[in-house]
Design an enzyme around this catalytic site. Structure first.
Site, PDB file in Angstrom:
ATOM      1  N   ARG A 122     -20.315  78.492  -1.582  1.00 39.89           N
ATOM      2  CA  ARG A 122     -19.037  79.490  -2.038  1.00 39.89           C
ATOM      3  C   ARG A 122     -18.893  79.476  -3.570  1.00 39.89           C
ATOM      4  NH1 ARG A 122     -14.539  75.055  -0.094  1.00 39.89           N
ATOM      5  NH2 ARG A 122     -14.889  73.664  -1.538  1.00 39.89           N
ATOM      6  N   CYS A 175      10.529  91.156 -22.743  1.00 41.17           N
ATOM      7  CA  CYS A 175      10.673  89.782 -23.567  1.00 41.17           C
ATOM      8  C   CYS A 175      10.828  88.725 -22.752  1.00 41.17           C
ATOM      9  CB  CYS A 175      11.257  89.960 -24.837  1.00 41.17           C
ATOM     10  SG  CYS A 175      12.785  90.432 -24.686  1.00 41.17           S
ATOM     11  N   SER A 194      13.866  96.764 -24.593  1.00 40.03           N
ATOM     12  CA  SER A 194      13.051  95.672 -24.170  1.00 40.03           C
ATOM     13  C   SER A 194      13.763  94.986 -22.873  1.00 40.03           C
ATOM     14  CB  SER A 194      12.920  94.764 -25.340  1.00 40.03           C
ATOM     15  OG  SER A 194      12.257  93.779 -24.777  1.00 40.03           O
ATOM     16  N   GLU A 197      19.115  93.884 -19.631  1.00 45.96           N
ATOM     17  CA  GLU A 197      19.158  92.581 -19.145  1.00 45.96           C
ATOM     18  C   GLU A 197      20.352  92.665 -18.159  1.00 45.96           C
ATOM     19  OE1 GLU A 197      19.153  89.537 -21.911  1.00 45.96           O
ATOM     20  OE2 GLU A 197      20.480  90.591 -23.372  1.00 45.96           O
ATOM     21  N   ARG A 199      14.512  85.330 -31.612  1.00 46.40           N
ATOM     22  CA  ARG A 199      16.113  84.709 -31.239  1.00 46.40           C
ATOM     23  C   ARG A 199      16.844  84.337 -32.307  1.00 46.40           C
ATOM     24  NH1 ARG A 199      13.065  83.433 -26.075  1.00 46.40           N
ATOM     25  NH2 ARG A 199      14.110  84.068 -24.324  1.00 46.40           N
ATOM     26  N   ARG A 221     -14.496  72.412  11.770  1.00 46.56           N
ATOM     27  CA  ARG A 221     -13.813  72.498  10.181  1.00 46.56           C
ATOM     28  C   ARG A 221     -13.090  73.727  10.196  1.00 46.56           C
ATOM     29  NH1 ARG A 221     -17.581  69.713   6.343  1.00 46.56           N
ATOM     30  NH2 ARG A 221     -19.348  69.046   7.726  1.00 46.56           N
ATOM     31  N   GLY A 236      -9.549  70.589   0.888  1.00 44.46           N
ATOM     32  CA  GLY A 236      -8.999  69.418   1.658  1.00 44.46           C
ATOM     33  C   GLY A 236      -7.643  69.604   2.007  1.00 44.46           C
ATOM     34  N   HIS A 266     -11.493  64.706  -4.740  1.00 43.53           N
ATOM     35  CA  HIS A 266     -10.312  65.655  -4.759  1.00 43.53           C
ATOM     36  C   HIS A 266      -9.481  65.726  -5.828  1.00 43.53           C
ATOM     37  CE1 HIS A 266      -6.035  66.263  -3.559  1.00 43.53           C
ATOM     38  NE2 HIS A 266      -6.470  67.098  -2.838  1.00 43.53           N
ATOM     39  N   MET A 324      -6.558  71.422   4.712  1.00 42.50           N
ATOM     40  CA  MET A 324      -6.646  71.618   5.981  1.00 42.50           C
ATOM     41  C   MET A 324      -7.552  70.439   6.730  1.00 42.50           C
ATOM     42  SD  MET A 324      -6.148  75.566   6.626  1.00 42.50           S
ATOM     43  CE  MET A 324      -7.684  75.938   5.919  1.00 42.50           C
ATOM     44  N   GLY A 347      15.048  92.154 -20.735  1.00 42.88           N
ATOM     45  CA  GLY A 347      15.198  90.820 -20.757  1.00 42.88           C
ATOM     46  C   GLY A 347      15.343  90.181 -19.324  1.00 42.88           C
ATOM     47  N   THR A 348      14.174  90.127 -18.815  1.00 39.64           N
ATOM     48  CA  THR A 348      14.036  89.693 -17.473  1.00 39.64           C
ATOM     49  C   THR A 348      14.440  88.478 -16.878  1.00 39.64           C
ATOM     50  OG1 THR A 348      11.800  89.540 -17.808  1.00 39.64           O
ATOM     51  CG2 THR A 348      12.094  91.643 -16.725  1.00 39.64           C
ATOM     52  N   ASN A 349      14.666  87.710 -18.114  1.00 38.88           N
ATOM     53  CA  ASN A 349      15.464  86.307 -17.598  1.00 38.88           C
ATOM     54  C   ASN A 349      16.698  86.493 -17.109  1.00 38.88           C
ATOM     55  OD1 ASN A 349      13.168  85.071 -18.668  1.00 38.88           O
ATOM     56  ND2 ASN A 349      13.944  84.848 -20.653  1.00 38.88           N
ATOM     57  N   ASP A 350      17.543  87.189 -18.126  1.00 38.23           N
ATOM     58  CA  ASP A 350      18.739  87.526 -17.621  1.00 38.23           C
ATOM     59  C   ASP A 350      19.026  88.469 -16.720  1.00 38.23           C
ATOM     60  OD1 ASP A 350      21.057  86.305 -19.024  1.00 38.23           O
ATOM     61  OD2 ASP A 350      20.050  86.645 -20.929  1.00 38.23           O
ATOM     62  N   ARG A 383      16.580  90.122 -32.721  1.00 40.57           N
ATOM     63  CA  ARG A 383      17.640  90.311 -31.910  1.00 40.57           C
ATOM     64  C   ARG A 383      19.124  89.650 -32.662  1.00 40.57           C
ATOM     65  NH1 ARG A 383      17.737  87.041 -26.162  1.00 40.57           N
ATOM     66  NH2 ARG A 383      18.147  85.490 -27.395  1.00 40.57           N
ATOM     67  N   LYS A 435     -15.992  79.962   4.526  1.00 41.93           N
ATOM     68  CA  LYS A 435     -17.015  79.203   5.035  1.00 41.93           C
ATOM     69  C   LYS A 435     -17.888  79.697   6.067  1.00 41.93           C
ATOM     70  CE  LYS A 435     -16.235  74.460   5.270  1.00 41.93           C
ATOM     71  NZ  LYS A 435     -15.450  73.558   5.474  1.00 41.93           N
TER      72      LYS A 435
HETATM   73  C1  PEP Z   1      15.941  87.557 -21.268  1.00 38.51           C
HETATM   74  O1  PEP Z   1      17.135  87.627 -20.920  1.00 38.51           O
HETATM   75  O2  PEP Z   1      15.029  87.864 -20.559  1.00 38.51           O
HETATM   76  C2  PEP Z   1      15.849  87.325 -22.813  1.00 38.51           C
HETATM   77  C3  PEP Z   1      14.538  87.374 -23.232  1.00 38.51           C
HETATM   78  O3  PEP Z   1      16.746  86.707 -23.561  1.00 38.51           O
HETATM   79  P1  PEP Z   1      17.191  85.112 -23.351  1.00 38.51           P
HETATM   80  O4  PEP Z   1      16.089  84.443 -22.653  1.00 38.51           O
HETATM   81  O5  PEP Z   1      17.098  84.674 -24.829  1.00 38.51           O
HETATM   82  O6  PEP Z   1      18.557  85.191 -22.860  1.00 38.51           O
HETATM   83 MG    MG Z   2      18.708  87.367 -22.293  1.00 41.33          MG
END
Ligand code: PEP
Ligand code: MG
Length: 929
Positions: free
Chosen positions: A356, A877, A810, A791, A583, A112, A121, A476, A123, A812-815, A639, A43
């Site tokens: 802005r 993945c 690959s 993973e 899967r 302001r 909105g 808002h 602050m 498996g970033t969840n695990d 897989r 601002k």
């Molecule tokens: C993971 O672990 O990132 C993955 C892709 O496999 P899943 O979610 O099936 O365990």
């Molecule tokens: Mg996994």
């Protein structure tokens, strides 16, 4: 009013004596300029830039963000800040020929907040500062309007009381409502000067009672207190929440803008409004905005009165309208972006209060980017940065299926944010959170409010859609939902919302909490009951055009996670360049498959298991054929079986209850049990007596205390190699059969949850052996790859070893996130809200990749793997494959592709294009670095 102290490490050394804390603007000149958003906030930078451009901006000064950071560190503003503020105030007084809150023509100011990134909105703002028991009289005389003066004063006490002295708004509302009741009126405007003076008297009592002090009469004291309150508002809960969901750095702080007041509520030749240079919902090139005559700023945006379309201004005050149009067009050309502006007309004279870059829907963002290229304002390369990758989701928002059910339109409001939402009504933000629980998809909620305020942000976040009965396109609710990409219908004035009674009335019908309604945010319709929703079509020609500009920059491929042909086809339509994760366990849940799957699991010897697997083989083969066909010519990563087997069996406790109660059940109930256990082989009632205990014994055998770390992933294929054999056979038989039909098949067989080279070697050997067998039997070979998921932290550490047997990785970033943090991905929600609120974690690591920690493992594994095998193909993945900051990280780490759910493919494509273009074009956010 706790003061938050920043950790020492964050303290930036500043030489106090040389720091310029206060930047003046006015009289056609400003100390700062539009580029100084870090220092002056968005601002403040805009005000400086507009002043320098000679636009009519009320003069004032900006106290820069460093003063806020200092305030957070030390709990007080320094003497230097005070001194520079006093100097700027003196300059402002001289320029205006007025004194703050003093004399016959008192100077009044607004105070302001204004951070680097707009936080609508979140602050605090205080208007009419400088009014006191004396100056209110002077203002009344000067304006010849005692009502206006009294109204301005009561607003100040109310805002000051709430923002500075922390008094609940309701304490003031009660006084005001009581007065209206006494006068038997519903409208604020029906109260006259005398009534408002009574209100002021009562307000002062409220202040005294709650704050244990009088409302300050000294204008400078008001200013200092207001300034400090704005600094503190950086740390209020809703601002913190907003920053978290928008990923804004907590350390930035806000600037404070002190500006001479101009009045839109001086009578019928005054007014105030807001607008956009192009339609922020659709992107249409039209002058777009709303205003109210005889009103003050907050009235327009808070939704207290429903504003009028800007085109009306042309009829009422053509000169002002033309001037406004001309100024905002100039501003848009200057900033080369859509402008969101605020203006006030005081006695027929136009003032610009803010400009802005305007927030807009994804739909509008793409359209505006294309228009601006065509108008020669920006280049195609710049255009690709004008859309946030997540905004592309707007093109994929569902529509209401109006054929399936009878449609009864209850009311039509403003189409504030597009898409469709269907859910149960909640009348408060807290109730919305309660009703949504942990699963906003299973428990869809529509938050219904007369108007939303920044305090509703947590409810808005969990709701599928928002409906308000008051407020316009810039209310808002409208602004915030557009930012969230969430459906919103605003200002549906026919609906009478009674939040206290928890009901809404419309067309003679009453709706209670928990009743279903459907919203169409694209047309503004509110529809009774629960309609189905329809998938949108992603083939919008402008979207295609835009993506054709973005895609050539991309260096990474984008694939989709899809398990069935329908999802694969959908993913391909969104531009997926392969499947990064199929899967296979999801394929076993079909009605015809599950009995064989269960027979396989229940088998306690290899022979019986093989018999069951034989029955599954043709079905699996058919599944793979479907997916290969859908992805003709593109790679498909399949897989092998991953989840613990007990996921396919009944729950232990349930079985125990059924066994215990079986003898007491009547015939009807027993028949129901036969149906329940039919997939496990129950045909007649007589089967149950033996079957249920056998089942229980197997369930107990398979029971694990920590199944996520248990008998799953490659451990299944190693202990029961026949499972991997069957799956490999199904894959290669399908691959050869498809190839024979002219379909180009590129299978990549992926082994889950590998931690050691020998695990990989074991499973890789089975896959390769079966491939050879099938090729020999069928007299045809197909190219394929065998690789692994990374993973587990151990896999990342020994990636150089694993790469000897693995042709691709690959992540498996969840695990990998689960095992690196030691957070259970299924239970983390018990911890996460506190961790985020406390700032222990900045983001949910299961949503955005933890680059600092998990990211190191990704980087290390990629480097180590490629050292062994330079041609190693590397992808991701996990859920992170469709999240823009994670996609950017994957690009920097040198991954070959990202894979995400089909609906995030567009987002991932744009994020990957922006990441690469930032590098090659040496730009940042579309501007040269
Ligand atoms: C993971 O672990 O990132 C993955 C892709 O496999 P899943 O979610 O099936 O365990
Ligand atoms: Mg996994």
């Amino acid at each position: 009013m706790a003061t938050i102290t920043l950790p020492e490490a964050e303290v930036q050394e500043t030489k106090k004596s040389t720091t310029k804390y206060v930047y003046f603007f006015g009289g056609g000149k400003a100390d700062g300029n539009g580029k100084m958003k870090d220092v002056l906030g968005g601002k403040g930078a805009g005000l400086a830039e507009m002043t320098n451009a000679g636009l009519p901006v009320p003069p004032g000064f900006t106290i820069q963000t460093e003063a806020c950071r200092e305030y957070m560190r030390t709990g007080a503003a320094s003497k230097e800040v005070d001194q520079q503020m006093d100097e700027a105030l003196a300059k402002l007084e001289a320029l205006q020929g007025q004194k703050l809150g003093t004399g016959e023509n008192p100077l009044l100011v607004s105070v302001r907040s204004g951070a680097k990134f707009s936080m609508p909105g979140m602050m605090d703002t205080i208007l009419n500062l400088g009014l006191n028991d004396k100056s209110v009289e002077a203002l009344a005389k000067r304006s010849n309007n005692p009502r206006f003066a009294a109204d301005s004063y009561r607003r100040l006490i109310q805002m000051f009381g709430n923002v500075v002295l922390d008094i609940e708004k309701s304490a003031f509302d009660e006084v005001f409502d009581a007065k209206k009741k006494q006068k038997k009126t519903k409208l604020d405007t029906d109260l006259d000067a005398k009534d408002l003076q009574d209100v002021i008297g009562e307000y002062k009592k409220v202040v005294k009672k709650h704050a244990k002090r009088d409302f300050p009469q000294d204008p400078r004291e008001q200013l200092v207190m207001a300034r400090d309150a704005v600094f503190r508002s950086w740390q209020n809960d809703r601002a913190k929440h907003y920053r978290r969901i928008n990923n804004i750095d907590d350390m930035l702080g806000t600037a404070v803008n002190v500006q001479a007041m101009v009045y839109g509520n001086l009578g019928d030749t005054s007014g105030t409004g807001v607008g956009f240079t192009r339609n922020p919902a659709t992107g249409t090139k039209e002058f777009y905005g709303e205003f109210l005559m005889n009103a003050q700023g907050e009235d327009v945006v808070s939704g207290v009165r429903t504003p009028v379309h800007i085109s009306e201004l042309e009829k009422i005050m053509p000169d002002v309208y033309n001037q406004l149009h001309e100024i905002t067009t100039r501003l848009e050309k200057h900033y080369k972006d859509v402008q969101d502006f605020e203006f006030t007309i005081q006695d027929g004279k136009l003032y610009m209060l803010q400009t802005r870059n305007g927030k807009r829907t994804g739909l509008a963002a793409v359209r505006v980017a294309i228009q601006m290229v065509e108008e020669g304002l920006i280049t195609k390369d710049e255009a690709i940065f004008r859309v946030e990758p997540n905004q592309l989701y707007d093109f994929l928002v569902p529509r209401l299926d109006e054929k399936s059910t009878k449609v009864e339109v209850l009311a039509t409001g403003l189409p504030a944010s597009p898409g469709a939402a269907v859910g149960k009504i909640a009348f408060t933000a807290d109730e919305a959170v309660k009703m949504a629980g942990h699963d906003t998809t299973k428990n869809p909620v529509i938050l219904v409010r007369a108007e939303t305020t920044p305090e509703d942000i947590h409810g808005m976040e969990v709701a599928k859609g928002i409906l308000t009965s008051r407020g316009g396109m810039t209310s808002h609710a409208a602004v915030v939902t557009r930012g969230m990409g969430k459906c919103c219908v605003a200002g549906a004035g026919d609906i009478d919302v009674n939040e206290k009674a928890r009901e809404m009335r419309v067309k003679g019908q009453t709706f209670k909490e928990g009743d279903w309604i459907s919203l169409d945010g694209t047309t503004g319709r509110v529809i009774k009951g629960k309609l189905n929703t329809l998938d949108p079509s992603p083939d919008d020609p402008e979207l295609q055009k835009f993506m054709n500009w973005a895609d050539p920059h991309r260096k990474m491929k984008v694939r989709a996670n899809a398990d069935i042909p329908r999802d694969a086809i959908q993913a391909r339509a969104f531009g997926a360049e392969g499947i990064g994760l199929c899967r296979t366990e999801h394929m076993f849940f079909g009605e015809e498959k599950i009995p064989h799957m269960r027979a396989m699991i229940l088998a306690d010897n290899e022979k019986d298991r093989r018999t069951a697997l034989k029955k599954l083989l043709p079905m699996q083969r058919k599944d793979f054929e479907g997916v290969f066909k859908a992805m003709d010519g593109l790679p498909v990563t399949i897989r092998t079986l991953d989840p613990p087997l007990h996921e396919f069996l009944p729950r232990r406790e349930e079985l125990m209850v059924d066994i215990a109660l079986l003898p007491s059940y009547d015939a009807k109930h027993k028949k129901e049990l036969v149906a329940k256990y039919k997939d496990y082989g129950a045909k007649v009632v007589g089967d149950l007596k033996k079957l249920l205990p056998t089942l229980l014994a197997r369930v107990e055998q398979l029971h694990e205390f920590n199944p996520m770390l248990g008998h799953r992933g490659c451990r299944l294929g190693i202990t029961y190699p026949e499972i991997t054999e069957m799956q490999a056979r199904a894959i290669f038989e399908a691959a050869v059969d498809c190839t024979k039909k002219g379909i180009k098949v590129l299978p990549e067989v992926m082994i889950p949850l590998v931690a050691t080279l020998k695990e990989m070697a074991n499973q890789g050997a089975i896959v390769r052996r079966v491939a050879e067998e099938v090729f020999k039997e069928k007299g045809m070979k197909v190219d394929y790859m065998v690789g692994t998921m990374i993973e587990l932290p151990r896999a990342a550490l020994v990636a150089d070893e694993i790469a000897k047997e693995s042709e691709f990785f690959s992540f498996g970033t969840n695990d990998l996130t689960q095992t690196t943090f030691g957070f259970s991905r299924d239970d983390v929600n018990k911890i996460l809200p506190t961790y985020l609120a406390e700032g222990i974690l900045k983001q949910d690591p299961f949503a955005a990749l933890d680059q600092e920690g998990v990211g190191q493992l990704v980087k290390m594994a990629t480097e180590r793997g490629r050292k062994t095998r330079p041609t190693l193909k590397v992808g991701i993945c996990g859920e992170h494959g469709g999240e823009p900051s994670s996609v950017e990280f994957c690009y920097r780490t040198g991954l070959n592709y990202v894979s995400c759910s089909p609906f995030r493919v567009l987002t991932a494509r744009l994020a990957a294009a922006q990441a690469a273009a930032t590098d090659t074009l040496k730009v940042e956010g579309g501007r040269t670095k």
